[in-house]
Enzyme design. Structure first.
Site, PDB file in Angstrom:
ATOM      1  N   LYS A 105      65.912  81.031 -19.635  1.00  0.00           N
ATOM      2  CA  LYS A 105      65.519  79.926 -18.740  1.00  0.00           C
ATOM      3  C   LYS A 105      65.538  80.461 -17.321  1.00  0.00           C
ATOM      4  O   LYS A 105      66.201  81.450 -17.021  1.00  0.00           O
ATOM      5  CB  LYS A 105      66.523  78.781 -18.869  1.00  0.00           C
ATOM      6  N   ASP A 145      58.451  74.013 -17.341  1.00  0.00           N
ATOM      7  CA  ASP A 145      59.659  73.203 -17.549  1.00  0.00           C
ATOM      8  C   ASP A 145      59.599  72.073 -16.516  1.00  0.00           C
ATOM      9  O   ASP A 145      58.506  71.719 -16.055  1.00  0.00           O
ATOM     10  CB  ASP A 145      60.893  74.105 -17.387  1.00  0.00           C
TER      11      ASP A 145
HETATM   12  N1  GLU Z   1      60.565  74.185 -21.202  1.00  0.00           N
HETATM   13  C1  GLU Z   1      60.406  73.861 -22.581  1.00  0.00           C
HETATM   14  C2  GLU Z   1      61.740  73.719 -23.266  1.00  0.00           C
HETATM   15  O1  GLU Z   1      62.737  73.501 -22.628  1.00  0.00           O
HETATM   16  C3  GLU Z   1      59.482  74.833 -23.283  1.00  0.00           C
HETATM   17  C4  GLU Z   1      59.908  76.249 -23.291  1.00  0.00           C
HETATM   18  C5  GLU Z   1      58.855  77.182 -23.813  1.00  0.00           C
HETATM   19  O2  GLU Z   1      57.805  76.736 -24.209  1.00  0.00           O
HETATM   20  O3  GLU Z   1      59.124  78.386 -23.810  1.00  0.00           O
HETATM   21  O4  GLU Z   1      61.853  73.737 -24.468  1.00  0.00           O
END
Ligand code: GLU
Length: 413
Positions: A105, A145
């Site tokens: 993240k 995100d």
């Molecule tokens: N931000 C989204 C999550 O928290 C997607 C992450 C992604 O697709 O890599 O699951």
């Protein structure tokens, strides 16, 4: 292990399952200390001509099961501890969904509403210049995100490709369709959550038409899940956004609420509805409560007042650990984030596969595959959690942690 490196919130979660899993200190280190944490400071020239320095983060929590995967958010309160926790959740989420990924993240400390589109583009590109050498289609794959979107992913991809001197769409997901994004990615998180909920509702012999739903948060995820459930016949009685909420016991017409929000900038004031505060919405008497906004919406001070029978966590970490205990005592079924909102990363995975194979799948194909993946995850859960009467979070943590540790052990000499 250096104490500063530990993810405090991850330790809290791990403590709860350590005994069941018979974890030793090495396992605990693997599960509480991220593999790699990066903090960047980078300059951006603003429209005024002034230069401002921004802070950016990327935490690659664990890569035993594959390249790390997870979003980049733009938020003024983002901090390293939060990013650690979210990267841990991504690690578990990818394991729950059986995707060949570890978890990561990141993001930038910024309030995007205070900057022009041109400035946001400069921030996105400058952040990518910092990140570029640490990511790649087989290393770490970012995605959108909170407060980031396909346009931002497009700028970042373009910057990355300029740096490496060749095309590389698989380095980032959630891109605009014209740059190699996948059909269906925009509402995949919401469809994924709706499939899970629908399975559980059927499993509990409840009727769609009689099931009342309240959705907190009317951003991309909250808005689409409210729309999908309304289309499927559920009675969506309340929705809210940061400016306020609306309630109608007969059910809201979500397509019209979306038009109203488009015109006025918020859901408040929608015709035929009563106004409710965000707090009151969370405490309303409904069958299903769907927190789809930020972390920690349900905490120790309001958990005791929650009246819903099922909580579907569409946001990441909307229920604090203290609140979790209170809700479980009240026998409220919590469908945790690492299952409920896995639809986003699942379709990110489909996007990555399409990019690597130079293929294009139709929206129908994507949603069909998404449904299969979500149902597989629900079936795995139902094997250990009869009638969804167990602690779903704990059960999913246990199976996801086993998958991560198994992969770690297979790599050790
Ligand atoms: N931000 C989204 C999550 O928290 C997607 C992450 C992604 O697709 O890599 O699951």
């Amino acid at each position: 292990m250096e104490k500063d490196n530990i993810c405090i919130d991850c330790s809290r979660h791990i403590d709860k399952v350590a005994r069941t899993l018979k974890l030793d200190q090495t396992d605990i280190d693997i599960l509480t200390v991220p593999r790699r944490m990066m903090v960047f400071s980078f300059p951006v020239k603003l429209d005024s001509g002034n230069v401002q320095y921004f802070t950016g983060y990327r935490v690659q929590f664990n890569d035993a099961r594959g390249p790390t995967k997870g979003g980049l958010r733009f938020h003024p309160e983002l901090n390293l501890e939060e990013v650690k926790r979210l990267s841990f959740l991504m690690t578990l989420k990818c394991a729950v969904a059986n995707l060949p990924y570890g978890g990561a993240k990141g993001g930038v400390v910024i309030n995007p509403h205070e900057f022009s589109r041109k400035e946001l583009e400069s921030v996105s590109r400058a952040f990518m210049r910092q990140l570029a050498e640490f990511i790649g289609p087989q290393r770490d794959i970012p995605a959108p995100d909170v407060n980031t979107n396909p346009e931002i992913m497009g700028w970042m991809l373009d910057e990355y490709e300029k740096i490496i001197g060749k095309k590389c769409p698989a380095v980032i997901t959630g891109k605009p369709i014209k740059l190699g994004g996948s059909e269906g990615r925009e509402f995949s998180t919401s469809y994924g959550g709706a499939y899970v909920l629908d399975n559980i509702i059927k499993g509990l012999s409840m009727d769609r038409e009689k099931t009342t739903v309240a959705v907190q948060g009317f951003g991309n995820v909250g808005m689409h899940i409210a729309r999908i459930l309304d289309e499927w016949g559920y009675k969506v009685v309340a929705v809210s956004d940061s400016k306020g909420g609306i309630f109608n016991e007969k059910g809201l017409n979500i397509k019209e609420v979306m038009l109203h929000k488009n015109k006025t900038g918020g859901v408040a004031g929608f015709k035929g509805s009563k106004g409710v505060s965000n707090e009151a919405l969370l405490e309303s008497k409904v069958d299903v409560l769907i927190p789809s906004a930020m972390e920690n919406a349900i905490h120790k001070n309001n958990a005791g007042k929650i009246k819903a029978k099922i909580i579907l966590e569409m946001a990441n970490g909307p229920v604090t650990t203290e609140a979790d205990d209170i809700l479980l005592k009240k026998k409220i079924r919590i469908v945790p984030d690492i299952l409920a909102n896995a639809g986003g990363v699942i379709v990110s995975y489909f996007e990555w596969v399409q990019n690597l194979k130079n293929e294009r799948w139709s929206e129908e194909e994507v949603l069909k595959k998404l449904r299969e993946k979500m149902e597989q995850a629900v079936t795995e859960l139902s094997k250990v959690c009869y009638n969804y009467n167990c602690n779903m979070r704990e059960s999913l943590y246990i199976s996801a942690i086993k998958k991560v540790l198994d992969a770690e052990r297979k790599r050790k000499v």
